[in-house]
Structures are given as C-alpha cells and as structure tokens.
Design an enzyme around this catalytic site. Structure first.
Site, PDB file in Angstrom:
ATOM      1  N   GLU A   1     -38.105  52.218  43.616  1.00 43.06           N
ATOM      2  CA  GLU A   1     -38.623  53.375  42.904  1.00 43.06           C
ATOM      3  C   GLU A   1     -40.014  53.311  42.216  1.00 43.06           C
ATOM      4  O   GLU A   1     -40.135  53.022  41.097  1.00 43.06           O
ATOM      5  CB  GLU A   1     -37.840  54.390  42.085  1.00 43.06           C
ATOM      6  CG  GLU A   1     -36.623  54.665  42.793  1.00 43.06           C
ATOM      7  CD  GLU A   1     -35.814  55.521  41.973  1.00 43.06           C
ATOM      8  OE1 GLU A   1     -36.125  55.897  40.848  1.00 43.06           O
ATOM      9  OE2 GLU A   1     -34.926  56.179  42.315  1.00 43.06           O
TER      10      GLU A   1
ATOM     11  N   GLU B   1     -29.657  55.100  47.150  1.00 44.12           N
ATOM     12  CA  GLU B   1     -28.730  55.752  45.818  1.00 44.12           C
ATOM     13  C   GLU B   1     -28.737  57.326  46.100  1.00 44.12           C
ATOM     14  O   GLU B   1     -29.411  57.755  46.396  1.00 44.12           O
ATOM     15  CB  GLU B   1     -29.640  55.527  44.691  1.00 44.12           C
ATOM     16  CG  GLU B   1     -29.972  54.141  44.031  1.00 44.12           C
ATOM     17  CD  GLU B   1     -30.775  54.089  42.785  1.00 44.12           C
ATOM     18  OE1 GLU B   1     -31.004  55.088  42.012  1.00 44.12           O
ATOM     19  OE2 GLU B   1     -31.454  53.177  42.312  1.00 44.12           O
TER      20      GLU B   1
END
Ligand code: GBH
Length: 460
Positions: A168, A366
C-alpha cells in the site's frame, strides 16, 4: 450437502499480518527504530496514545501463533519483515538476531505445512533513513530498499518463494505526508505541495521496481514477485455498458491509481491522472530517464488489498461519470471508511485486468473488517457482522474466478487483533481475539467459520 461457491482445488486460503502491528519487542535483540516507533511515541501521534512496543508480543509467541494457525487449517500466511529489525540503521550492518527471528518463523511455518508469503515493506521504514535523508522523499531510499530486500532474499530464499515488495504505497505517502496538516500515518509530516507527495509515490514505485529486480537476482529458486496495492475501486451502480465504462474511466484516476498501479503495470501514469495533475502543476519534478522501465519491471502477480469501494454512474459531463455517495443509512462496519461494498472486490480484480491490461495472476492480499468484538460470559466472541462481511466478499471473489479471472488466493486481514496504526488497539480486525492484558488468543466465531471454508474449499 451443497457445493455452491466451491473454489478451484489449488486456491490459496490464507491470513495476513504486518510486523509492527503484531511483533512488539520494539527495542529487543538489537532492533533499530522505525518511523512508526517515532510517530506512535510522539505526543498526539496516535488517536489513543498507544504504540506497538508490545503489540501482540508475537516476537516471543510466534510458535504458539503458528500452531494456532495450523489448528484452524490455514495453509498460507502473509507476514512482513521489519527492515530496522534486520538492518537497524537501514543500511550497513545486519542484525543477526533479527534475521534469526524471521528464519525461525519460516521454519515453524514450514514444519506446520504453512506456506510463507513475505512482504518486504509494510510501512515501518528505518527511522535512521528518515532522519538521514527524508526516507521515501529521497531517491536514495529506493536503492537502499532494494539492497535490504536482496539481503532478505539471500537469507530466506531457500525456503521462501512468494515475495511481496511494498504494501500500500498510498498509506505512507498520501496519508503519511500532508499539505494542510501532518500526515496521519508515519512519517507524519507536513510538506509544501502535492507535487512532494506524488514525488514520494514515484520514488516508492521506483523502490518497488528495483526490489522486484533484486528479488529475482538474489532468489536461489523460481519465485513469485508481486506488488500489494490498495487500489481505489469505483463500482458501477448498474451493470450496464454505460455505467461499466463510467467505472473504468473513474478507476483510471481514482485516488492514487493513476500514479501507482498504472505505472507499475503499464509503464506510465494513466492519461487522466497525467492530464489532471499537469494542469494543476502537481506532477513530481524528479522523473529520470529509465525510471519508467524500472517501475514497470514485470511482476508475476498483483496483490489487492480491498476493504470497501465507491459507486459511480455514467454522466454527460467532461469526465463521463459522477460519484454516487453512499449516504448515512448505508451499512458500515467499525471504521469510518468501512462501507460494506462486496462487489468492489469483483470490480477491483476486473479493473486491474481490463483497465491496466494485466494478464498475470491476481490475488486478494487483504480483506477483512473492524468489528466491535466483546467476549461473552461464556468466553465466546460472536462476531456475526464479520462473518456477514467476509462471506459476501468471498462470494464476489468466487464470481471473479467463475468469469475467468486468474485469482490465485485470498488472505484474510487479520489473523489476530493487533495495533491498528493511528487507531491503536481500539479497532479489532482479527479472526482471533487478542486479550492485551493476558496476551491470551481466543478464536472468534469467524475463525471457526473461516476454518470451515478452508476445509470445504468453498464459502460456507
Ligand atoms: C490496510 O490498510 C493495511 O495494510 C493494514 O496494515 C491495516 O491494518 C488494515 O488495512 C486495516 O486498516 O478515509 O482517508 O481514512 C488499509 C488502509 C483504509 C487506508 C482505508 C485508506 C481510507 C482513507 N486504508 N483508508 S481515509
């Protein structure tokens, strides 16, 4: 018994964590400090004033954690390495004790038939490099990151073949550097202009590319290299041609997509991002010859972290779409941003394939939710909201596979409740409840449910 929502036989069911969120042992065995140690110890650094000094004490309890994982039938575990634990100053001397920890963890996983998936960077940059030259705001960081990565692959590459470069990028750039006020995430600084933020994103993409090359050069065996990105996902309000086109247009310039997933997979900013930021004078200043080639070094797979999404529909305006806000009554889980948008997981996978033309494997690195969990008088945690959430998202992963998208696996976030960054321990994302006073781990109802999904290889 029904067999609906059955996954392919080789589908990888897993769980995920990250080093700073679970390990604790922040000053033990020669670990250096990270920018998250600094931010969480700063006055007002986190909302609750909490830090990851102890977290889940996983550093000392990894053996029982791995056993617990195995007892639930989990066969894939995604964890991250703390760079300053293994290279305390960021560059130079290696901390053998830190390296030993990860080596023992990998051995414990393999002994339980759990495949390790290693993320090399999940936000905990060495504080030394932040102080020395500004961390990801400096081009040098990309090279130092690749050097550290290559050391890790030499150390674990005989037993690890699934590598993820960076988790991320938006979170330690867009959310770590603010223009109006300091970033909420580490490094938690204020910068002069948006071009400084896009510059840090460019260097992080460069770090991803150099890291990809370093992993391939250092790995003693064939391996899988992927970027983990939290793409922003516009979902078409209706599945009609015009709304789908609208969602695709929106995807190309939603949040950071145009500056991360597009460069990594196509070698350039998206057209819509470029046009908009050029007009605003926000483009990064330091883009050098050869950068785009490095950034777009081919990856084997893309990991998508997906929690929520937004809605768009077609419109007769210049950009061709409008956002459709969710409004106050829209169902949400226990985070201000956690609208329940199961279809976003399907559209996220499809957008990466169709908008960026990426033909490699995709996986969900995720997906999960914060849920206000409490232990009942009987000692149970009945997190039915989490089961509702996971079940509906997993069905959309199944849909994507059924339509032919190459989706290789799914990692639930998170194995256990942990340090939720600026929210401290107030938000619980785990399948396992962590009692922070006793360090006891209690599987929630969702853990039993997930375990049954794995056992039956389908959404149960
Ligand atoms: C992931 O981040 C992380 O990889 C993981 O470490 C973390 O624990 C987990 O998810 C749960 O949060 O409205 O400005 O707040 C996801 C982080 C969540 C960051 C959504 C951006 C919305 C932007 N993202 N968030 S904002």
């Amino acid at each position: 018994m029904s067999d609906s929502y059955t996954f392919p036989a080789d589908f990888q069911w897993g769980v995920a964590t990250a080093a700073y969120q679970i390990e604790g042992a922040a000053t033990m065995d020669g670990r250096g400090l990270s920018i998250w140690d600094e931010l969480s110890h700063r006055a007002g650094g986190t909302r609750t004033g909490e830090n990851g000094d102890v977290a889940c004490d996983h550093y000392h309890r990894f053996e029982e954690d791995v056993q617990l994982m195995a007892s639930l039938g989990i066969r894939n575990y995604r964890f991250s390495v703390s760079w300053p634990r293994v290279i305390p100053e960021g560059t130079g001397a290696v901390n053998q004790k830190g390296l030993d920890f990860y080596s023992k963890l990998v051995d414990a996983l393999l002994a339980h038939d759990i495949t390790p998936h290693v993320t090399l960077f999940h936000w905990d940059a060495p504080l030394a490099l932040q102080q020395k030259y500004g961390g990801w705001s400096n081009r040098q960081m990309a090279t130092d990151f690749a050097d550290y990565s290559s050391m890790m692959v030499r150390a674990l590459g005989d037993r690890v073949s699934n590598w993820m470069t960076i988790n991320e990028i938006p979170c330690f750039t867009m959310l770590g550097l603010g223009v109006e006020q300091r970033g909420e995430h580490a490094p938690g600084l204020k910068v002069d202009a948006m071009s400084d933020v896009w510059q840090a994103i460019h260097y992080a993409c460069l770090g991803h590319g150099l890291c990809t090359q370093a992993i391939r050069a250092a790995s003693p065996q064939p391996c899988t290299v992927s970027l983990v990105d939290n793409i922003a996902v516009p979902v078409p309000v209706t599945e009609s041609e015009p709304d789908i086109r609208a969602a695709q247009k929106a995807f190309s310039n939603a949040w950071c997509n145009g500056a991360i997933i597009y460069p990594v997979l196509t070698g350039a900013f998206s057209d819509t991002f470029l046009a908009e930021k050029e007009a605003k004078g926000e483009l990064p200043k330091d883009i050098q010859d050869g950068d785009w080639e490095i950034i777009s070094t081919p990856v084997d797979a893309v990991g998508i972290n997906l929690y929520s999404g937004t809605y768009v529909k077609a419109a007769e305006n210049e950009q061709g779409f409008v956002d459709v806000p969710c409004g106050d009554s829209y169902p949400k889980l226990d985070m201000p941003w956690l609208q329940i948008v199961p279809d976003a997981i399907y559209w996220g996978l499809r957008h990466v394939r169709e908008c960026c033309g990426f033909k490699g494997d995709l996986f969900i690195s995720e997906n999960g939710c914060a849920h206000a969990d409490e232990v009942t008088a009987d000692g149970e945690i009945l997190d039915m909201g989490r089961i509702l959430y996971l079940r509906s998202y997993l069905r959309q992963v199944h849909r994507a596979i059924e339509e032919g998208l190459p989706v290789s696996g799914y990692f639930q976030w998170s194995f256990m409740d942990n340090f939720e960054w600026s929210w401290g321990y107030a938000k619980r994302f785990g399948l396992i409840f962590t009692n922070y006073n006793t360090m006891e781990r209690i599987p929630k109802e969702s853990a039993r449910w997930y375990s049954e999904c794995i056992r039956q290889n389908r959404v149960v």
